[in-house]
Write an enzyme that holds these catalytic residues in place. Structure first.
Site, PDB file in Angstrom:
ATOM      1  N   GLU A   1     126.054 -54.860  -0.467  1.00 14.09           N
ATOM      2  CA  GLU A   1     125.348 -55.477  -1.596  1.00 14.09           C
ATOM      3  C   GLU A   1     126.323 -56.098  -2.592  1.00 14.09           C
ATOM      4  O   GLU A   1     126.274 -55.854  -3.800  1.00 14.09           O
ATOM      5  CB  GLU A   1     124.434 -54.454  -2.279  1.00 14.09           C
ATOM      6  CG  GLU A   1     123.265 -54.032  -1.405  1.00 14.09           C
ATOM      7  CD  GLU A   1     122.276 -53.117  -2.086  1.00 14.09           C
ATOM      8  OE1 GLU A   1     121.112 -53.079  -1.667  1.00 14.09           O
ATOM      9  OE2 GLU A   1     122.672 -52.417  -3.056  1.00 14.09           O
TER      10      GLU A   1
ATOM     11  N   GLU B   1     118.572 -52.036   5.121  1.00 12.03           N
ATOM     12  CA  GLU B   1     117.974 -51.094   4.169  1.00 12.03           C
ATOM     13  C   GLU B   1     116.569 -51.565   3.834  1.00 12.03           C
ATOM     14  O   GLU B   1     116.373 -52.729   3.509  1.00 12.03           O
ATOM     15  CB  GLU B   1     118.778 -50.976   2.868  1.00 12.03           C
ATOM     16  CG  GLU B   1     120.113 -50.293   2.987  1.00 12.03           C
ATOM     17  CD  GLU B   1     120.811 -50.137   1.634  1.00 12.03           C
ATOM     18  OE1 GLU B   1     120.098 -49.993   0.603  1.00 12.03           O
ATOM     19  OE2 GLU B   1     122.048 -50.164   1.604  1.00 12.03           O
TER      20      GLU B   1
END
Length: 483
Positions: free
Chosen positions: A177, A376
């Site tokens: 991320e 995710e």
């Protein structure tokens, strides 16, 4: 039609949220080890302390004790039929200080054993090199990725992993991320230290720091991609983007431009990863602001370090409304976000938007035309233990099943109707983990319950939730049976 044969169904975790054993096996202190516990009920945020301070609560120190339970946990994942398992290597288990001359053999052997266990069970490892776990020493000594020497430290760490696990790991992710720090006004030091190990002080120009350290992280990712291709040509390397699509709040043209600028700000990282250069809109922004950190030699590094695939997380979407905060530049600010009245939200205020996942898959596909994997996607909730049922579970988490089911449906539509090239789905998380954003144990995502809570009560024993049995059926049917 439907998901291809060999689709990588599985689940995702991160070392710092799961492993615990923070001082065992020669491990050093990471940035995650100096983050205190937060609390959603009292709205107490996590703090970053100057080292580990006695009397503070650091939930990542214990995690969910995966370090000692990994064989049991992987066996449970295999029972569900997992085809893959995404986790991270804790940098400080390999190089405890980040700038060590030699790697820590005990740490390398731990991951050898864990990866071998996955392969024995028929589970494909998907490994993240840096998942908010940079050595704290790099933050203190070099101010993290503000110092270009950290690119060299990261490359040395990455090369060590590629060489050690060559032939065992086919899929690598560089930096988790990486784009979360784009929301620097809201996140501030919390996310900058998580992603780039940069310590931000009062009075610092946080925006300038974010862009420069992010540039060095993008360079680090690029050199790692090139190194992997040299060391193990059969392996593939992807970026990892935190994806939360931004909708305009209305059909008003200004709202649409505002949302477009938000997408530019949050996802230019993917442009650099996938295309090997900065988009023109970011170069113009750097020019306007007088930023001059891109060197001539950097351009070739980025071009030679393009990723093989896109991986991303998806939990929610956002909506943005033009407020004239920056005038006609339409620059992005998190303060322009508004509640999307068409969506429900979790107890943590995360908007639930399955259709948004299809939108995001198409956004990536239209822009880059690269293979994709969702690494995710999950639902955090206050799970309540009940007495064991005849079916064998102790928690009825039908709300989690509903969330996952609707998102898998949207994913399936993107594959079947839109033709996106998707090769896997890693739900977050197969096992309860410490929440990265709040540091809570009681914010649970898992299909497997871990007996430990925010009051530090429990014995870390594992048990199955209702969602465990549901996900097993999903995998067995390759996503055709979602009821």
């Amino acid at each position: 039609m439907g998901f291809k044969e060999g689709f990588l169904w599985g689940g995702a975790v991160a070392a710092h949220q799961l492993e615990g054993a923070w001082k065992e096996g020669g491990k050093g202190v990471s940035v995650a080890d100096v983050m205190t516990a937060g609390d959603n009920i009292t709205k107490t945020p996590r703090k970053i302390t100057d080292g580990v301070i006695e009397g503070e609560s650091y939930p990542n120190h214990a995690g969910m004790d995966f370090y000692h339970h990994y064989k049991e946990d992987l066996a449970l994942c295999a029972e569900m039929g997992f085809k893959s398992f995404r986790t991270s290597i804790a940098w400080t288990r390999i190089f405890p200080n980040g700038d060590d001359e030699f790697p820590n053999e005990e740490g390398l052997q731990y991951y050898d054993d864990m990866i071998d266990e996955m392969l024995k069970l028929g589970i494909e490892p998907i490994i993240t090199l840096s998942h908010f776990e940079l050595p704290f020493n790099l933050a203190k000594k070099y101010n993290g990725f503000m110092d270009r020497r950290c690119i060299q430290f990261y490359e040395k760490y990455a090369r060590t992993c590629f060489e050690r696990y060559k032939g065992k790991v086919k899929y690598w992710l560089t930096i988790n991320e990486i784009n979360n720090q784009a929301e620097w006004r809201k996140m501030g030091a919390h996310h900058i230290i998580q992603v780039g190990a940069v310590l931000v002080k009062e009075g610092d120009d946080v925006e300038a720091i974010m862009y420069e350290s992010a540039h060095n992280e993008l360079l680090a990712s690029a050199v790692a991609v090139k190194a992997c291709h040299e060391i193990d040509p059969d392996a593939k390397v992807g970026c990892m983007i935190g994806m939360n699509g931004v909708y305009p709040a209305s059909a008003k043209p200004e709202d649409n431009l505002n949302a477009q600028q938000a997408m530019h700000q949050k996802y230019y990282f993917a442009d650099v990863h996938a295309r090997g250069h900065y988009p023109s809109y970011m170069l113009k922004k750097f020019e306007r602001k007088g930023y001059d950190f891109i060197k001539e030699e950097d351009l070739q590094i980025l071009e030679e370090g393009k990723v093989d695939f896109i991986s991303f997380s998806y939990y929610m979407s956002f909506a943005s409304q033009f407020t004239n905060r920056f005038g006609r530049t339409f620059d992005f600010s998190e303060e322009d976000y508004i509640r999307n009245e068409y969506l429900k939200a979790s107890d943590w205020g995360w908007q639930i938007d399955p259709t948004g996942l299809r939108w995001c898959l198409n956004w990536f596909n239209d822009r880059y035309e690269l293979p994709m994997i969702i690494v995710e996607n999950g639902f955090g909730a206050y799970d309540k233990v009940i007495e064991r049922t005849e079916e064998g579970y102790i928690i009825d988490d039908s709300y989690r099943i509903e969330y996952l089911k609707e998102h898998i449906k949207a994913m399936k539509e993107a594959v079947e109707y839109d033709g996106v090239d998707l090769f896997g789905y890693q739900m977050w998380s197969p096992i309860d983990v410490v929440s990265a954003s709040t540091g809570e144990y009681d914010k649970r995502y898992g299909l497997i319950y871990v007996n430990y809570n925010d009051k530090h009560e429990g014995d870390f024993s594992r048990d199955k939730k209702k969602s465990f049995f549901w996900y097993k059926k999903v995998i067995e049917s390759n996503g055709t049976d979602l009821d």
